[in-house]
Scaffold this active site. Sequence first.
Site, PDB file in Angstrom:
ATOM      1  CE  LYS A  13      -2.133  -1.223   3.810  1.00 35.57           C
ATOM      2  NZ  LYS A  13      -1.458  -2.523   4.079  1.00 35.57           N
ATOM      3  NE  ARG A  88      -4.054  -1.690  10.188  1.00 36.76           N
ATOM      4  CZ  ARG A  88      -3.016  -1.065   9.626  1.00 36.76           C
ATOM      5  NH1 ARG A  88      -3.126   0.177   9.204  1.00 36.76           N
ATOM      6  NH2 ARG A  88      -1.881  -1.693   9.462  1.00 36.76           N
ATOM      7  NE  ARG A 127       7.342  -2.362   6.264  1.00 37.96           N
ATOM      8  CZ  ARG A 127       6.024  -2.339   6.404  1.00 37.96           C
ATOM      9  NH1 ARG A 127       5.256  -1.922   5.409  1.00 37.96           N
ATOM     10  NH2 ARG A 127       5.468  -2.750   7.517  1.00 37.96           N
ATOM     11  NE  ARG A 160       6.393  -0.190  10.317  1.00 39.32           N
ATOM     12  CZ  ARG A 160       5.208  -0.243   9.705  1.00 39.32           C
ATOM     13  NH1 ARG A 160       5.058   0.267   8.488  1.00 39.32           N
ATOM     14  NH2 ARG A 160       4.175  -0.803  10.297  1.00 39.32           N
ATOM     15  NE  ARG A 171       2.270  -4.720  11.563  1.00 36.43           N
ATOM     16  CZ  ARG A 171       3.235  -4.501  10.657  1.00 36.43           C
ATOM     17  NH1 ARG A 171       4.416  -5.072  10.801  1.00 36.43           N
ATOM     18  NH2 ARG A 171       3.002  -3.720   9.643  1.00 36.43           N
TER      19      ARG A 171
END
Length: 216
Positions: A13, A88, A127, A160, A171
């Site tokens: 996203k 969400r 990431r 992160r 998650r």
Amino acid sequence: MYLILLGAPGAGKGTQAATLVKEFGLAHISTGDLFRENVAKGTELGLLAKQYMDRGALVPDDVTVRMLLERLARPDTAKGVMLDGFPRTIDQAEALAKALQPQGKKIDGVMYIKVPNEALITRLSGRLTCRTCGMVYHVKFSPPKVSGVCDKDGGELFTRPDDTVETAKKRLDVYFAQTSPLIEYYTTRGVLTEINGDQDVDAVGAELVKAVEAIG
Ligand code: ADP
Ligand code: AMP
Ligand code: ZN
């Protein structure tokens, strides 16, 4: 134009929003980025949000909706917005619809970026995020030109805290339990387009551009 990018954590996203908003002159609103800014500044909201983010849980709806509506009220949203990471939950979607209605606005399109589950953990755990501009890279799939440094502004790249394999898994569980019902919610309302997210970044981007153009 009010658009939503929907998809699991790691679906792409943020990556896609960065180029799409330029193409269509929209404001990019990522609730995750807004929370991280607050965490970095040490605001009261940041301190609260951090307790949930570190566990891979969702920040409570009332807090999240309030922050989002304040952001939507800023003047750079005049040409339209691309929401990334919001809503969400069904309750967040309902709160958004309720807030837009009196202004004669509605959600024009929801782009659902679909990626096989196996790919999501690989994407999240590799990431890298720029501390300065928030741009995302991937150690294997889209590495920076110089290791550890953002191509755009030379900012430091970091992992992160919620991108560890353990928290990423949590998650994804939260996504399937609380967020994925939005696929049916927006399909029923006739605004959802499915995008194949299991292609390279440019191919996903091209599908998204077509989908947004089709909306108007
Ligand atoms: P989201 O915002 O949906 O959580 P990101 O845009 O941050 O997802 O992407 C998650 C990770 O996957 C990043 O490391 C990014 O570089 C990588 N990525 C994004 N799109 C693709 C793609 N099409 N193919 C491979 N890796 C991708
Ligand atoms: P993201 O950057 O979208 O991956 O979001 C990072 C974290 O911020 C999430 O795991 C949640 O803890 C929190 N968060 C972001 N957006 C929302 C939202 N719409 N509702 C609740 N929590 C959110
Ligand atoms: Zn940067």
